[in-house]
Motif scaffolding. Sequence first.
Motif, PDB file in Angstrom:
ATOM      1  N   VAL A  14       1.058  -1.264  -0.140  1.00 16.49           N
ATOM      2  CA  VAL A  14      -0.008   0.103   0.101  1.00 16.49           C
ATOM      3  C   VAL A  14       1.039   1.283  -0.075  1.00 16.49           C
ATOM      4  CG1 VAL A  14      -0.170   0.151   2.683  1.00 16.49           C
ATOM      5  CG2 VAL A  14      -1.865   1.178   1.154  1.00 16.49           C
ATOM      6  N   GLY A  15       0.618   2.311  -0.474  1.00 12.75           N
ATOM      7  CA  GLY A  15       1.237   3.574  -0.860  1.00 12.75           C
ATOM      8  C   GLY A  15       0.272   4.790  -0.717  1.00 12.75           C
ATOM      9  N   LEU A  16       1.092   5.902  -0.331  1.00 13.82           N
ATOM     10  CA  LEU A  16       0.365   6.951  -0.491  1.00 13.82           C
ATOM     11  C   LEU A  16       0.619   7.832  -1.771  1.00 13.82           C
ATOM     12  CD1 LEU A  16       1.182   8.531   3.008  1.00 13.82           C
ATOM     13  CD2 LEU A  16      -1.051   7.518   2.427  1.00 13.82           C
ATOM     14  N   ALA A  17      -0.270   8.004  -2.666  1.00 13.50           N
ATOM     15  CA  ALA A  17      -0.070   8.156  -3.964  1.00 13.50           C
ATOM     16  C   ALA A  17      -0.954   9.449  -4.537  1.00 13.50           C
ATOM     17  CB  ALA A  17      -0.869   7.137  -5.004  1.00 13.50           C
ATOM     18  N   ALA A  18      -0.366  10.299  -5.366  1.00 16.55           N
ATOM     19  CA  ALA A  18      -1.022  11.552  -5.828  1.00 16.55           C
ATOM     20  C   ALA A  18      -1.576  10.934  -7.176  1.00 16.55           C
ATOM     21  CB  ALA A  18      -0.016  12.708  -6.179  1.00 16.55           C
ATOM     22  N   ARG A  19      -2.897  11.385  -7.450  1.00 21.76           N
ATOM     23  CA  ARG A  19      -3.588  11.079  -8.727  1.00 21.76           C
ATOM     24  C   ARG A  19      -3.404  11.974  -9.767  1.00 21.76           C
ATOM     25  NH1 ARG A  19      -4.780   7.750  -4.027  1.00 21.76           N
ATOM     26  NH2 ARG A  19      -6.264   5.988  -4.616  1.00 21.76           N
ATOM     27  N   ASP A  20      -3.128  13.183  -9.597  1.00 20.60           N
ATOM     28  CA  ASP A  20      -3.044  14.098 -10.437  1.00 20.60           C
ATOM     29  C   ASP A  20      -2.325  15.358  -9.858  1.00 20.60           C
ATOM     30  OD1 ASP A  20      -4.950  15.892  -8.800  1.00 20.60           O
ATOM     31  OD2 ASP A  20      -6.612  14.661  -9.619  1.00 20.60           O
ATOM     32  N   ALA A  21      -2.249  16.387 -10.483  1.00 20.97           N
ATOM     33  CA  ALA A  21      -1.366  17.566 -10.358  1.00 20.97           C
ATOM     34  C   ALA A  21      -1.859  18.382  -9.023  1.00 20.97           C
ATOM     35  CB  ALA A  21      -1.015  18.229 -11.514  1.00 20.97           C
ATOM     36  N   SER A  22      -3.145  17.999  -8.513  1.00 18.55           N
ATOM     37  CA  SER A  22      -3.331  18.476  -7.341  1.00 18.55           C
ATOM     38  C   SER A  22      -2.299  18.217  -6.270  1.00 18.55           C
ATOM     39  CB  SER A  22      -4.798  18.113  -7.259  1.00 18.55           C
ATOM     40  OG  SER A  22      -4.928  16.943  -6.621  1.00 18.55           O
ATOM     41  N   GLY A  23      -1.767  17.025  -6.363  1.00 20.84           N
ATOM     42  CA  GLY A  23      -0.842  16.933  -5.268  1.00 20.84           C
ATOM     43  C   GLY A  23      -1.493  15.879  -4.106  1.00 20.84           C
ATOM     44  N   HIS A  24      -2.946  16.073  -4.083  1.00 17.69           N
ATOM     45  CA  HIS A  24      -3.456  15.372  -2.978  1.00 17.69           C
ATOM     46  C   HIS A  24      -3.111  13.661  -2.836  1.00 17.69           C
ATOM     47  CE1 HIS A  24      -6.584  14.943   0.220  1.00 17.69           C
ATOM     48  NE2 HIS A  24      -6.745  13.704  -0.318  1.00 17.69           N
ATOM     49  N   LEU A  25      -2.667  13.358  -1.689  1.00 15.27           N
ATOM     50  CA  LEU A  25      -2.075  11.950  -1.525  1.00 15.27           C
ATOM     51  C   LEU A  25      -3.077  11.150  -0.685  1.00 15.27           C
ATOM     52  CD1 LEU A  25       1.454  12.929  -0.365  1.00 15.27           C
ATOM     53  CD2 LEU A  25       1.308  11.599  -2.395  1.00 15.27           C
ATOM     54  N   SER A  26      -3.343  10.270  -1.074  1.00 15.64           N
ATOM     55  CA  SER A  26      -4.350   9.325  -0.386  1.00 15.64           C
ATOM     56  C   SER A  26      -3.851   7.700  -0.789  1.00 15.64           C
ATOM     57  CB  SER A  26      -5.745   9.433  -0.988  1.00 15.64           C
ATOM     58  OG  SER A  26      -5.895   9.203  -2.370  1.00 15.64           O
ATOM     59  N   PRO A  27      -4.301   6.778   0.184  1.00 18.45           N
ATOM     60  CA  PRO A  27      -3.822   5.401  -0.061  1.00 18.45           C
ATOM     61  C   PRO A  27      -4.285   4.878  -1.247  1.00 18.45           C
ATOM     62  CG  PRO A  27      -5.091   5.790   2.376  1.00 18.45           C
ATOM     63  CD  PRO A  27      -5.214   7.011   1.431  1.00 18.45           C
ATOM     64  N   LEU A  28      -3.417   3.929  -1.769  1.00 15.28           N
ATOM     65  CA  LEU A  28      -3.568   3.474  -2.929  1.00 15.28           C
ATOM     66  C   LEU A  28      -2.948   1.957  -2.680  1.00 15.28           C
ATOM     67  CD1 LEU A  28      -4.172   3.349  -6.110  1.00 15.28           C
ATOM     68  CD2 LEU A  28      -1.987   3.958  -6.541  1.00 15.28           C
ATOM     69  N   ALA A  29      -3.613   0.704  -3.456  1.00 21.48           N
ATOM     70  CA  ALA A  29      -3.163  -0.536  -3.368  1.00 21.48           C
ATOM     71  C   ALA A  29      -2.195  -0.492  -4.212  1.00 21.48           C
ATOM     72  CB  ALA A  29      -4.220  -1.658  -3.599  1.00 21.48           C
ATOM     73  N   ILE A  30      -1.098  -0.906  -4.422  1.00 21.89           N
ATOM     74  CA  ILE A  30       0.097  -1.309  -5.135  1.00 21.89           C
ATOM     75  C   ILE A  30       0.580  -2.505  -5.243  1.00 21.89           C
ATOM     76  CG2 ILE A  30       0.622   1.425  -5.433  1.00 21.89           C
ATOM     77  CD1 ILE A  30       3.427   0.614  -3.799  1.00 21.89           C
ATOM     78  N   THR A  31       1.535  -2.792  -6.348  1.00 22.47           N
ATOM     79  CA  THR A  31       2.315  -4.087  -6.111  1.00 22.47           C
ATOM     80  C   THR A  31       3.713  -4.036  -6.310  1.00 22.47           C
ATOM     81  OG1 THR A  31       2.081  -4.417  -8.764  1.00 22.47           O
ATOM     82  CG2 THR A  31       0.442  -5.564  -7.200  1.00 22.47           C
ATOM     83  N   ARG A  32       4.441  -4.823  -5.933  1.00 16.27           N
ATOM     84  CA  ARG A  32       6.066  -4.690  -6.052  1.00 16.27           C
ATOM     85  C   ARG A  32       6.415  -6.211  -6.735  1.00 16.27           C
ATOM     86  NH1 ARG A  32       7.914   0.454  -4.979  1.00 16.27           N
ATOM     87  NH2 ARG A  32       7.562   1.170  -2.961  1.00 16.27           N
ATOM     88  N   ARG A  33       7.575  -6.077  -7.240  1.00 14.82           N
ATOM     89  CA  ARG A  33       7.981  -7.183  -7.978  1.00 14.82           C
ATOM     90  C   ARG A  33       8.648  -8.270  -6.876  1.00 14.82           C
ATOM     91  NH1 ARG A  33      12.485  -3.843  -9.091  1.00 14.82           N
ATOM     92  NH2 ARG A  33      14.682  -4.737  -8.038  1.00 14.82           N
ATOM     93  N   GLY A  34       8.513  -9.533  -7.380  1.00 20.74           N
ATOM     94  CA  GLY A  34       9.065 -10.560  -6.661  1.00 20.74           C
ATOM     95  C   GLY A  34      10.509 -10.415  -6.437  1.00 20.74           C
ATOM     96  N   THR A  35      10.801 -11.180  -5.387  1.00 18.16           N
ATOM     97  CA  THR A  35      12.282 -11.145  -4.769  1.00 18.16           C
ATOM     98  C   THR A  35      13.320 -11.736  -5.917  1.00 18.16           C
ATOM     99  OG1 THR A  35      11.590 -11.370  -2.694  1.00 18.16           O
ATOM    100  CG2 THR A  35      13.994 -11.612  -2.963  1.00 18.16           C
ATOM    101  N   GLY A  36      14.083 -10.859  -6.712  1.00 16.89           N
ATOM    102  CA  GLY A  36      15.116 -11.211  -7.659  1.00 16.89           C
ATOM    103  C   GLY A  36      16.326 -11.825  -6.715  1.00 16.89           C
ATOM    104  N   ASP A  37      17.111 -12.757  -7.723  1.00 13.98           N
ATOM    105  CA  ASP A  37      18.162 -13.202  -6.955  1.00 13.98           C
ATOM    106  C   ASP A  37      19.242 -11.998  -6.450  1.00 13.98           C
ATOM    107  OD1 ASP A  37      17.649 -15.630  -7.989  1.00 13.98           O
ATOM    108  OD2 ASP A  37      18.908 -15.741  -9.731  1.00 13.98           O
ATOM    109  N   ASP A  38      19.400 -10.680  -6.910  1.00 13.93           N
ATOM    110  CA  ASP A  38      20.021  -9.713  -6.155  1.00 13.93           C
ATOM    111  C   ASP A  38      19.386  -8.561  -5.424  1.00 13.93           C
ATOM    112  OD1 ASP A  38      22.451 -10.597  -7.757  1.00 13.93           O
ATOM    113  OD2 ASP A  38      21.281 -10.054  -9.675  1.00 13.93           O
ATOM    114  N   ASP A  39      18.022  -8.947  -5.278  1.00 14.53           N
ATOM    115  CA  ASP A  39      17.207  -8.389  -4.512  1.00 14.53           C
ATOM    116  C   ASP A  39      17.218  -8.295  -3.079  1.00 14.53           C
ATOM    117  OD1 ASP A  39      16.325  -6.912  -6.682  1.00 14.53           O
ATOM    118  OD2 ASP A  39      14.602  -8.227  -7.022  1.00 14.53           O
TER     119      ASP A  39
END
Length: 368
Positions: A14-39
Amino acid sequence: MAPTAAEQHTRKAVGLAARDASGHLSPLAITRRGTGDDDVVIKILYCGICHSDLHSIKNEWKNGRYPMVPGHEIAGEVAEVGKNVTKFKTGDRVGVGCMVNSCQSCESCNKGFENHCPGIIPTYNLVDLDGTITYGGYSSMVVVHERFVVRFPDTIPLDKGAPLLCAGITVYSPMKYHGLNVPGMHLGVLGLGGLGHVAVKFGKAFGMKVTVISSSPGKKQEALERLGADAFIVSKSADEMKAAMSSMDGIINTVSANIPMAPLLRLLKPNGKMILVGLPEKPMEISPFALVAANKNLAGSCIGGMRDTQEMLDLAAKHDVTADIEVIGAEYVNTAMERLAKADVRYRFVIDIGNTLDKAAAAAVAAE
């Protein structure tokens, strides 16, 4: 068929995201990559708020990609490592600064200056090597190649250490590479904000005489008594500026406003250096005579490489250098941005991600 990059980003966060140039931040479900060998997988506990985050979410630099999750002053704990990772293990106290990748093979990268790589990947708001958009540290976790992870010394608290990953390296690197780290030298620090207050501390750690140059007389007592500066000049005072002419070996200019440069350059000794780390919106006007007459130098500097970032943290631990911060909850982030726009912070906001982000996200869902 091999999975696409987006299909490989299956780890929920989960992240705090701006959806547009208003800059207002609100929670957003996001995804991250799986663990790579060097990660290295990092559970984010704190993230500092840099002024560039404010510029970015409002698209003031005209390069915004939305939704945007800002934040490049990341501090947390290692949750998992890839099979090739040798520098970190689960539970280590670590950080991520302004970049999360580079080509890792060009001349700059090979010399340890990943920050100068033509293929640098900033921590947020750019297309990563796998084609996905990078999300920053206003989030619950992040996955980063181990080369771009640094270790926090045990004596540095994570909340006070997080801003060093941008503000710290931004002032440390030019001091190192422009010879403004010699005991007994006279260093001027122009601007006493998120960058300037850390520059004062590193200057004193190097054993230098440090003078703060500010347009705000109200900051004098704090500069001298709390931060340890040796002197304070009000830049609007013609008498104070005249008295300090030709006295400084170098100036770290942290100001992002367009201000007259000639009076400031007169503060430098012959062969003196002014290093720009602030980013004014408009081009500067400088007379060639202000530089040529006394062989003065004007240069710029942008963050630093990974080796120097770790070196900076180790020196900070040795000399007890940390940022002066105001810790806030995730629910307060938009108010913090409003205050930051008014310079109403001493001197860095830091979001308590670990204790407040999930609560803010849950509250946002309940309110829908």
